[in-house]
Scaffold this active site. Structure first.
Site, PDB file in Angstrom:
ATOM      1  CD  GLU A 204      -2.701  -3.443  -6.474  1.00 16.60           C
ATOM      2  OE1 GLU A 204      -2.889  -2.396  -5.845  1.00 16.60           O
ATOM      3  OE2 GLU A 204      -3.645  -4.160  -6.924  1.00 16.60           O
TER       4      GLU A 204
ATOM      5  CG  ASN B 257     -12.886  -2.596   1.727  1.00 14.51           C
ATOM      6  OD1 ASN B 257     -11.958  -3.397   1.865  1.00 14.51           O
ATOM      7  ND2 ASN B 257     -12.766  -1.495   1.013  1.00 14.51           N
TER       8      ASN B 257
ATOM      9  CG  HIS C  43      -6.921  -4.825  -3.274  1.00 22.23           C
ATOM     10  ND1 HIS C  43      -6.754  -3.468  -3.097  1.00 22.23           N
ATOM     11  CD2 HIS C  43      -6.150  -5.177  -4.330  1.00 22.23           C
ATOM     12  CE1 HIS C  43      -5.910  -3.022  -4.027  1.00 22.23           C
ATOM     13  NE2 HIS C  43      -5.525  -4.046  -4.775  1.00 22.23           N
TER      14      HIS C  43
ATOM     15  CE1 TYR D  64      -4.235  -1.319  -0.207  1.00 22.94           C
ATOM     16  CE2 TYR D  64      -3.657  -2.661   1.695  1.00 22.94           C
ATOM     17  CZ  TYR D  64      -4.516  -2.363   0.660  1.00 22.94           C
ATOM     18  OH  TYR D  64      -5.668  -3.101   0.475  1.00 22.94           O
TER      19      TYR D  64
HETATM   20  P1  AMP Z   1      -7.587   1.095  -2.653  1.00 21.36           P
HETATM   21  O1  AMP Z   1      -6.136   1.095  -3.005  1.00 21.36           O
HETATM   22  O2  AMP Z   1      -8.416   2.111  -3.367  1.00 21.36           O
HETATM   23  O3  AMP Z   1      -8.180  -0.305  -2.621  1.00 21.36           O
HETATM   24  O4  AMP Z   1      -7.683   1.595  -1.149  1.00 21.36           O
HETATM   25  C1  AMP Z   1      -7.048   0.851  -0.214  1.00 21.36           C
HETATM   26  C2  AMP Z   1      -7.921   0.488   0.906  1.00 21.36           C
HETATM   27  O5  AMP Z   1      -7.777   1.486   1.881  1.00 21.36           O
HETATM   28  C3  AMP Z   1      -9.420   0.396   0.692  1.00 21.36           C
HETATM   29  O6  AMP Z   1      -9.848  -0.795   0.108  1.00 21.36           O
HETATM   30  C4  AMP Z   1      -9.903   0.502   2.111  1.00 21.36           C
HETATM   31  O7  AMP Z   1      -9.792  -0.763   2.774  1.00 21.36           O
HETATM   32  C5  AMP Z   1      -8.913   1.462   2.701  1.00 21.36           C
HETATM   33  N1  AMP Z   1      -9.435   2.820   2.753  1.00 21.36           N
HETATM   34  C6  AMP Z   1      -9.667   3.644   1.734  1.00 21.36           C
HETATM   35  N2  AMP Z   1     -10.149   4.833   2.181  1.00 21.36           N
HETATM   36  C7  AMP Z   1     -10.204   4.715   3.524  1.00 21.36           C
HETATM   37  C8  AMP Z   1     -10.606   5.591   4.574  1.00 21.36           C
HETATM   38  N3  AMP Z   1     -11.054   6.819   4.315  1.00 21.36           N
HETATM   39  N4  AMP Z   1     -10.537   5.138   5.839  1.00 21.36           N
HETATM   40  C9  AMP Z   1     -10.074   3.894   6.090  1.00 21.36           C
HETATM   41  N5  AMP Z   1      -9.667   3.022   5.153  1.00 21.36           N
HETATM   42  C10 AMP Z   1      -9.744   3.424   3.883  1.00 21.36           C
END
Ligand code: AMP
Length: 141
Positions: A126, A112, A115, A49
């Site tokens: 990735e 959630n 991914h 990440y």
């Molecule tokens: P993504 O790379 O878009 O999948 O984002 C990474 C992950 O970060 C998301 O799937 C969520 O699990 C987490 N995430 C994104 N936005 C938030 C937020 N505002 N607060 C907490 N976790 C977040």
């Protein structure tokens, strides 16, 4: 054909949703061409990440991602990146459309379930983060 990386996150594994997540992808015509179960270290989660390093949720997210085993997989299909994201639903389950994985199973924006890569460049990074060339397969037909 397009490849993408998906991960069943620790909450998805704990809720016995590995099969359900894969079933939804396969039902949409998206094939699994690589799959494993791993338990990341904090450093490995931070590397995955890295683009989110400056975000306020970075520490919490990376702690969550190494809280238990996860199931990364490489998926292949026509328009796979967008299809997988549509099947997952919006990042925040409160905003996710009915019938999506996150609407049906996710507890919060962080926990959630799943991914999915957000674009071709991210997908390439990735996929290579979890799989080498000998661990990715060709599907027949
Ligand atoms: P993504 O790379 O878009 O999948 O984002 C990474 C992950 O970060 C998301 O799937 C969520 O699990 C987490 N995430 C994104 N936005 C938030 C937020 N505002 N607060 C907490 N976790 C977040």
């Amino acid at each position: 054909m397009q490849r993408t990386l998906s991960i069943v996150k620790p909450d998805g594994v704990n809720k016995n949703l590995i099969g359900e997540v894969i079933r939804r992808f396969e039902k949409a015509g998206i094939g699994v061409i690589a799959l494993k179960m791993v338990h990341l270290t904090k450093k490995q989660a931070e590397g995955f990440y890295a683009v989110h390093r400056q975000r306020p949720f970075f520490d919490s997210l990376t702690t969550f991602m190494c809280s238990g085993p996860i199931v990364p997989m490489v998926l292949e299909g026509k328009d796979a990146i967008k299809k997988v994201r549509d099947i997952m639903g919006a990042t925040n389950p409160k905003d996710a459309a009915p019938g999506t994985i996150r609407k049906d199973f996710a507890d919060s924006i962080e926990s959630n379930i799943v991914h999915g890569s957000d674009g071709p460049d991210t997908a390439a990074f990735e996929i290579s983060y979890f799989f080498n060339a000998t661990e990715i397969f060709e599907l027949k037909g």
